[in-house]
Write a protein that holds these residues in place. Structure first.
Motif, PDB file in Angstrom:
ATOM      1  N   SER A  97      15.606  -0.932   9.955  1.00  0.00           N
ATOM      2  CA  SER A  97      15.746  -2.053   9.046  1.00  0.00           C
ATOM      3  C   SER A  97      15.387  -1.625   7.631  1.00  0.00           C
ATOM      4  O   SER A  97      14.606  -0.693   7.429  1.00  0.00           O
ATOM      5  CB  SER A  97      14.815  -3.199   9.484  1.00  0.00           C
ATOM      6  N   GLU A  98      15.999  -2.295   6.674  1.00  0.00           N
ATOM      7  CA  GLU A  98      15.700  -2.034   5.269  1.00  0.00           C
ATOM      8  C   GLU A  98      15.403  -3.347   4.555  1.00  0.00           C
ATOM      9  O   GLU A  98      16.092  -4.346   4.787  1.00  0.00           O
ATOM     10  CB  GLU A  98      16.863  -1.301   4.593  1.00  0.00           C
ATOM     11  N   LEU A  99      14.384  -3.312   3.727  1.00  0.00           N
ATOM     12  CA  LEU A  99      14.011  -4.451   2.899  1.00  0.00           C
ATOM     13  C   LEU A  99      14.367  -4.097   1.469  1.00  0.00           C
ATOM     14  O   LEU A  99      13.854  -3.118   0.916  1.00  0.00           O
ATOM     15  CB  LEU A  99      12.509  -4.739   3.026  1.00  0.00           C
ATOM     16  N   ASN A 100      15.283  -4.851   0.895  1.00  0.00           N
ATOM     17  CA  ASN A 100      15.733  -4.611  -0.465  1.00  0.00           C
ATOM     18  C   ASN A 100      15.095  -5.629  -1.404  1.00  0.00           C
ATOM     19  O   ASN A 100      15.145  -6.834  -1.147  1.00  0.00           O
ATOM     20  CB  ASN A 100      17.248  -4.718  -0.538  1.00  0.00           C
ATOM     21  N   MET A 101      14.504  -5.125  -2.457  1.00  0.00           N
ATOM     22  CA  MET A 101      13.768  -5.970  -3.390  1.00  0.00           C
ATOM     23  C   MET A 101      14.326  -5.752  -4.786  1.00  0.00           C
ATOM     24  O   MET A 101      14.349  -4.622  -5.278  1.00  0.00           O
ATOM     25  CB  MET A 101      12.282  -5.617  -3.335  1.00  0.00           C
ATOM     26  N   SER A 102      14.796  -6.813  -5.407  1.00  0.00           N
ATOM     27  CA  SER A 102      15.381  -6.683  -6.739  1.00  0.00           C
ATOM     28  C   SER A 102      14.557  -7.467  -7.762  1.00  0.00           C
ATOM     29  O   SER A 102      13.720  -8.293  -7.402  1.00  0.00           O
ATOM     30  CB  SER A 102      16.830  -7.174  -6.727  1.00  0.00           C
ATOM     31  N   SER A 103      14.838  -7.167  -9.041  1.00  0.00           N
ATOM     32  CA  SER A 103      14.140  -7.840 -10.147  1.00  0.00           C
ATOM     33  C   SER A 103      12.640  -7.896  -9.886  1.00  0.00           C
ATOM     34  O   SER A 103      12.008  -8.957  -9.934  1.00  0.00           O
ATOM     35  CB  SER A 103      14.685  -9.266 -10.341  1.00  0.00           C
ATOM     36  N   LEU A 104      12.080  -6.737  -9.608  1.00  0.00           N
ATOM     37  CA  LEU A 104      10.676  -6.673  -9.219  1.00  0.00           C
ATOM     38  C   LEU A 104       9.754  -7.277 -10.269  1.00  0.00           C
ATOM     39  O   LEU A 104       9.979  -7.142 -11.481  1.00  0.00           O
ATOM     40  CB  LEU A 104      10.283  -5.211  -8.954  1.00  0.00           C
ATOM     41  N   GLU A 105       8.745  -7.949  -9.765  1.00  0.00           N
ATOM     42  CA  GLU A 105       7.720  -8.574 -10.610  1.00  0.00           C
ATOM     43  C   GLU A 105       6.373  -7.951 -10.286  1.00  0.00           C
ATOM     44  O   GLU A 105       6.175  -7.370  -9.211  1.00  0.00           O
ATOM     45  CB  GLU A 105       7.678 -10.083 -10.342  1.00  0.00           C
ATOM     46  N   LEU A 106       5.440  -8.091 -11.237  1.00  0.00           N
ATOM     47  CA  LEU A 106       4.112  -7.517 -11.022  1.00  0.00           C
ATOM     48  C   LEU A 106       3.496  -8.049  -9.730  1.00  0.00           C
ATOM     49  O   LEU A 106       2.813  -7.327  -8.997  1.00  0.00           O
ATOM     50  CB  LEU A 106       3.200  -7.829 -12.207  1.00  0.00           C
ATOM     51  N   GLY A 107       3.755  -9.314  -9.432  1.00  0.00           N
ATOM     52  CA  GLY A 107       3.191  -9.948  -8.249  1.00  0.00           C
ATOM     53  C   GLY A 107       3.744  -9.429  -6.934  1.00  0.00           C
ATOM     54  O   GLY A 107       3.229  -9.787  -5.867  1.00  0.00           O
ATOM     55  N   ASP A 108       4.784  -8.609  -7.001  1.00  0.00           N
ATOM     56  CA  ASP A 108       5.335  -8.017  -5.779  1.00  0.00           C
ATOM     57  C   ASP A 108       4.515  -6.819  -5.321  1.00  0.00           C
ATOM     58  O   ASP A 108       4.746  -6.292  -4.227  1.00  0.00           O
ATOM     59  CB  ASP A 108       6.786  -7.593  -6.006  1.00  0.00           C
ATOM     60  N   SER A 109       3.585  -6.387  -6.152  1.00  0.00           N
ATOM     61  CA  SER A 109       2.728  -5.260  -5.775  1.00  0.00           C
ATOM     62  C   SER A 109       1.927  -5.645  -4.535  1.00  0.00           C
ATOM     63  O   SER A 109       1.180  -6.632  -4.542  1.00  0.00           O
ATOM     64  CB  SER A 109       1.775  -4.897  -6.912  1.00  0.00           C
ATOM     65  N   ALA A 110       2.083  -4.891  -3.481  1.00  0.00           N
ATOM     66  CA  ALA A 110       1.450  -5.230  -2.205  1.00  0.00           C
ATOM     67  C   ALA A 110       1.721  -4.116  -1.207  1.00  0.00           C
ATOM     68  O   ALA A 110       2.453  -3.173  -1.482  1.00  0.00           O
ATOM     69  CB  ALA A 110       2.016  -6.546  -1.659  1.00  0.00           C
ATOM     70  N   LEU A 111       1.104  -4.269  -0.051  1.00  0.00           N
ATOM     71  CA  LEU A 111       1.432  -3.436   1.097  1.00  0.00           C
ATOM     72  C   LEU A 111       2.502  -4.159   1.896  1.00  0.00           C
ATOM     73  O   LEU A 111       2.380  -5.361   2.159  1.00  0.00           O
ATOM     74  CB  LEU A 111       0.211  -3.234   1.988  1.00  0.00           C
ATOM     75  N   TYR A 112       3.530  -3.451   2.270  1.00  0.00           N
ATOM     76  CA  TYR A 112       4.610  -4.039   3.054  1.00  0.00           C
ATOM     77  C   TYR A 112       4.615  -3.356   4.417  1.00  0.00           C
ATOM     78  O   TYR A 112       4.776  -2.138   4.526  1.00  0.00           O
ATOM     79  CB  TYR A 112       5.954  -3.870   2.354  1.00  0.00           C
ATOM     80  N   PHE A 113       4.423  -4.176   5.442  1.00  0.00           N
ATOM     81  CA  PHE A 113       4.381  -3.649   6.794  1.00  0.00           C
ATOM     82  C   PHE A 113       5.614  -4.062   7.561  1.00  0.00           C
ATOM     83  O   PHE A 113       6.140  -5.162   7.403  1.00  0.00           O
ATOM     84  CB  PHE A 113       3.144  -4.168   7.543  1.00  0.00           C
ATOM     85  N   CYS A 114       6.009  -3.160   8.412  1.00  0.00           N
ATOM     86  CA  CYS A 114       7.051  -3.431   9.374  1.00  0.00           C
ATOM     87  C   CYS A 114       6.397  -3.377  10.754  1.00  0.00           C
ATOM     88  O   CYS A 114       5.494  -2.561  10.986  1.00  0.00           O
ATOM     89  CB  CYS A 114       8.145  -2.376   9.235  1.00  0.00           C
TER      90      CYS A 114
END
Lengths: 115, 114
Positions: free
Chosen positions: B74-91
């Motif tokens: 699986s792929e998670l695509n993230m666009s127009s990134l914002e500062l608040g998107d800073s995080a750990l992303y777990f699958c």
């Protein structure tokens, strides 16, 4: 040491003591619960699980207790060791039916073990 | 035993850029879940896929999309990134056929948006 009430962000215990971490879950229809241990910068690591048709399950040094009446889950760690220091999360399986479903995490409790 | 593999482990992006996170589930697991964990927060469910179809959706922003491919990665695509998107992303992955579900988490991708 024990986290009292619904949730306590940090629990500090002496090495060798028993620890009890508490968790309140939200969905009375949840049928499966997991306790996870998470060390800094790492993914959640499975500790022990329990189904809703049980009220107690034991593992190696860990015991999970489930009280469906008050929607409460607890994790007991016997003879706590420094390596047990981490954040502990309870999680409930969100779907009331089926074998797969998202996990809903409770607020974590940081366990600090003093040598 | 094979675990859930996530890549990259660390990613630094600037605001308004795009990012793609990848997840390779445990072999023969049919369900993949994505979670976002902010600093000091509990993991928040984003989205899941069962047999390559979206099975559930949580608090995933419209700027994010995801899919599961024929090989179950699986792929998670993230666009127009914002500062608040800073995080750990777990699958995580699990199996419908496993009576204990077999939920297993990857080590996560740490995304930093600057």
């Amino acid at each position: 040491g024990e986290s009292v009430g619904l949730h306590l962000p940090t629990l500090s215990v002496q090495e060798g003591d028993n620890s009890i971490i508490n968790c309140a879950y939200s969905n009375s229809a949840s049928d499966y619960f997991i306790w996870y241990k998470q060390e800094s910068g790492k993914g959640p690591q499975f500790i022990i699980d329990i189904r809703s048709n049980m009220d107690k399950r034991q593992g190696q040094r860990v015991t999970v207790l489930l009280n469906k009446t008050v929607k409460h889950l607890s994790l007991q760690i016997a003879a706590t060791q420094p390596g047990d220091s981490a954040v502990y999360f309870c999680a409930e399986k969100g779907s009331p039916s089926g074998n797969t479903g998202k996990l809903i995490f409770g607020q974590g409790t940081t366990l600090q073990v003093k040598p | 035993a094979a675990g859930v593999i996530q890549s990259p482990r660390h990613l630094i992006k600037e605001k308004r850029e795009t990012a793609t996170l990848k997840c390779y589930p445990i072999p023969r697991h049919d369900t993949v879940y994505w979670y976002q964990q902010g600093p000091g927060q509990d993991p928040q469910f984003l989205i899941s896929f069962y047999e390559k179809m979206q099975s559930d959706k949580g608090s995933i922003p419209d700027r994010f999309s995801a899919q599961q491919f024929s090989d179950y990665h699986s792929e998670l695509n993230m666009s127009s990134l914002e500062l608040g998107d800073s995080a750990l992303y777990f699958c995580a992955s699990s199996s419908y056929r496993d009576p204990n579900y077999g939920y297993t988490f990857g080590s996560g991708t740490r995304l930093t948006v600057v």
